[in-house]
Design a protein around this motif. Structure first.
Motif, PDB file in Angstrom:
ATOM      1  N   HIS A  87       2.929  -0.785  -5.436  1.00 44.74           N
ATOM      2  CA  HIS A  87       1.650  -0.364  -4.850  1.00 44.74           C
ATOM      3  C   HIS A  87       1.843   0.875  -3.995  1.00 44.74           C
ATOM      4  N   TYR A  88       0.797   1.680  -3.974  1.00 46.19           N
ATOM      5  CA  TYR A  88       0.753   2.814  -3.056  1.00 46.19           C
ATOM      6  C   TYR A  88      -0.462   2.608  -2.162  1.00 46.19           C
ATOM      7  N   LEU A  89      -0.389   1.627  -1.281  1.00 47.86           N
ATOM      8  CA  LEU A  89      -1.521   1.339  -0.413  1.00 47.86           C
ATOM      9  C   LEU A  89      -1.347   2.129   0.878  1.00 47.86           C
ATOM     10  N   GLY A  90      -1.817   3.351   0.847  1.00 45.86           N
ATOM     11  CA  GLY A  90      -1.676   4.233   2.004  1.00 45.86           C
ATOM     12  C   GLY A  90      -2.669   3.898   3.096  1.00 45.86           C
ATOM     13  N   GLU A  91      -2.620   4.703   4.135  1.00 46.87           N
ATOM     14  CA  GLU A  91      -3.491   4.447   5.281  1.00 46.87           C
ATOM     15  C   GLU A  91      -4.972   4.466   4.885  1.00 46.87           C
TER      16      GLU A  91
END
Length: 600
Positions: free
Chosen positions: A273-277
């Motif tokens: 996952h790339y769950l950024g801010e």
RNA sequence: GCGAGCGUAGCACAAUGGAUAGUGUAGCGGCCUCCGAAGCCGUCGAUCCGGGUUCGACUCCCGGCGCUCGCACCA
């Protein structure tokens, strides 16, 4: 976290992946047999210095002291009460004031080597420790619209090793890249982009161009200038969902992602996952509301903050108050609020039992405050509380002890650092093995170069700063990737020469005899302990050190005892040792995130 | 100022409260008619200082010293 602790009685059963577990169980059984109170007696079994044995039980000393007994006499009683299987398997001796030493006999060593003959066998031995657990590992986490630089190296390398270790111990691991993809810098970037973007440069070197535009935007918007107000206006438009702004932001993210992926590919990293801010934008109100409702957060100078009065330096009456800033006075969110929302999401959505966040030590205070806040919040709401770990690490410095910079004082890009590693490795390979075709030398150099960078980081305790030295990491001597990869290549070479595959031609192995054979086998058996130690402490250097010592032990064996001799029994047992050394080295290096070679 | 991390041979590192503090490099001395000498074997050399806890302290506690870093709206 005491995973893989010896538990249950396995005496009389098949030898354990970690034989220390058998010893621990046997000691407890013996203690019961002589009437000791097992609630008060801990055998304290640990791996021993090889000159004393393989494992030692130290618990007798503390127990005897407490119970006012003679430790030596108590040790003798315990040893006399040990079960028959243990006595058959180990030479047991008592030394000094009451240390009990256990040395595996050659036949028992051979039993272990036969039992753990494949990666799957090793994994099934290790995988009981974290079975059924879900761990989220948060690492790398660069800012979008910027190139990754040397400051991002350790998080990526250490984080990936931790993922692999925890997964090998049986956990379901979720790799989450918590991108810095939201924040004040985007106002300035959009400001610069709208004025000075160069389409050709964006096509050719997108990240570099975005960096240039951010810098231009930043330079054009000094404090107090009207331009700064315009940049802030751009940020407001973005955060309020203006379609044009969002489209730009999305482009920045995609361009960044492609640049990151090329680095991750080289390092063998693949995120789930790339769950950024930005992902947590719509989840912040719940954080504010719940913390306010629970009276965990207070308003101070217009900002929503959390004090932790039980910790003096985070207390509201501290000399210089250092509150946890949940929401800024202007209403904007900060990283504290996104980190809180992130913790909640990982608990609720991923059902995380453990969260490991891999960032540098300078953020120690932040994570201590975050974890304190999460514990109070989740506790009050009865939310599932995962184990929380800040996996911190020191700075990468040059040989002068200062932060690593290019010659002219600039930041070293991760891409150019990896390029240089491969170039330097290519030069060495070409020197040592000029007769190999160029394409193969290139392929070797890629693995050796990147592996050297990774291993230099992983071979030392992450807590301390580490001195970056090309010469040391690429050296063929000492605790380095090339030394380990060389050992692997040499073993492959023996199997090529023998005309068999690792794992074949070993059934005739009867018993280990020479000192070098026994010494190597004893080291192999300790793989389980190295895995446990590295995983439980989230410190990969324990595994690195073990692998280095194993490779060193193998080299001594290789030098002392010729493998491909005519005597079929001797040849078989030495091929068996080669195969298991290869298996453990390749498995271990893979757990650290390194690729290996058959020839170098 | 307050706080955190670190302090081990010339240099770079290791030591899960245990036995004579391990290893590499650099230095010195050996080993290639022998599976890869990118190797092996031997040798020299260290716990910042002062107290304390413990049967036992590099490790834990207290006080110094040194280095790195953090301390209100950056992450």
């Amino acid at each position: 976290m005491q995973a893989n602790r010896p538990r249950g009685l396995s005496v009389g059963m098949q030898v354990s992946f970690n034989p220390a577990a058998d010893v621990e169980a046997a000691m407890l059984q013996a203690a019961t047999a002589i009437g000791l109170d097992c609630a008060r007696f801990a055998p304290e079994v640990r791996t021993a210095d090889p000159k004393h044995g393989d494992f030692q039980a130290n618990g007798v000393l503390a127990f005897a002291k407490r119970e006012k007994q003679n430790p030596r006499a108590l040790a003798e009683k315990l040893v006399a009460a040990l079960d028959a299987v243990t006595r058959e398997r180990y030479d047991v001796t008592i030394a000094g004031p009451g240390f009990i030493n256990f040395a595996l006999k050659p036949a028992a060593l051979l039993t272990w080597l036969r039992a753990f003959a494949s990666r799957d066998a090793l994994k099934s031995g290790a995988a009981t420790a974290y079975a059924g657990k879900t761990w989220v590992v948060d690492y790398s986490s660069p800012n979008t619209a910027k190139q990754m630089h040397v400051g991002h190296l350790r998080s990526a390398v250490i984080g990936e090793a931790i993922c692999r270790l925890v997964a090998f111990s049986g956990a379901n691991v979720i790799r989450d890249n918590h991108l810095g993809d939201w924040g004040t810098q985007f106002g300035k970037l959009i400001y610069g982009y709208k004025r000075w973007a160069d389409p050709a440069a964006l096509e050719r070197e997108p990240i570099e161009e975005l960096e240039r535009l951010y810098k231009a935007g930043n330079d054009a918007t000094p404090d107090g200038s009207p331009a700064l107000d315009e940049a802030r206006e751009e940020l407001v438009k973005l955060q309020s969902g203006n379609p044009e702004s969002l489209a730009l932001w999305k482009t920045f993210t995609e361009v960044s992602q492609r640049a990151f992926d090329s680095i991750y590919t080289r390092l063998g990293i693949k995120f789930d996952h790339y769950l950024g801010e930005s992902f947590y934008n719509d989840k912040l109100d719940r954080v504010y509301n719940e913390l306010t409702e629970l009276k965990i957060a207070d308003v101070s100078d217009g900002a929503l903050v959390v004090f932790h009065d039980e910790i003096p330096r985070f207390a509201r009456n501290a000399e210089r108050p250092n509150p946890f800033m949940v929401r800024k006075a202007d209403g904007a969110s900060g990283y504290a609020s996104t980190d809180l929302a992130t913790a909640l999401y990982r608990s609720e959505h991923f059902k995380a039992d453990g969260i490991a966040i891999v960032t540098d030590f300078r953020q120690g205070d932040h994570f201590e405050q975050l974890f304190l806040t999460v514990k109070k919040w989740f506790g009050a709401k009865n939310y599932h509380l995962p184990e929380l770990h800040h996996v911190s690490f020191g700075a990468v410095t040059g040989e002068d002890g200062k932060a690593l910079k290019t010659r002219d004082g600039g930041t070293i890009k991760l891409k150019s650092l990896l390029d240089e590693a491969e170039e330097r490795a290519y030069a060495v390979v070409s020197e040592k093995n000029a007769e190999l075709p160029e394409a193969e030398r290139r392929a070797i150099a890629n693995i050796v170069g990147v592996g050297s960078v990774q291993y230099a980081d992983l071979s030392q305790n992450r807590s301390s700063n580490y001195v970056f030295s090309w010469d040391k990491m690429l050296s063929l001597e000492g605790n380095t990737a090339p030394y380990l990869l060389y050992a692997v290549a040499r073993i492959h070479s023996i199997f090529r020469k023998a005309g068999v595959k690792p794992g074949e031609a070993e059934t005739a192995a009867a018993s280990l005899e020479t000192p070098a054979e026994i010494s190597l086998a004893r080291k192999l058996v300790k793989f389980a302990d190295a895995i446990r130690l590295a995983t439980d402490t989230l410190r990969p250097h324990f595994l690195s050190l073990y692998l280095y010592e194993l490779a060193s032990e193998y080299s001594s064996f290789n030098n002392a005892d010729k493998v491909l001799v005519d005597d079929p029994a001797i040849r078989a047992r030495r091929l068996l040792l080669c195969a298991r050394t290869l298996l453990v080295l390749e498995t271990g290096l893979d757990l650290l995130g390194l690729r290996t070679l058959q020839r170098m």
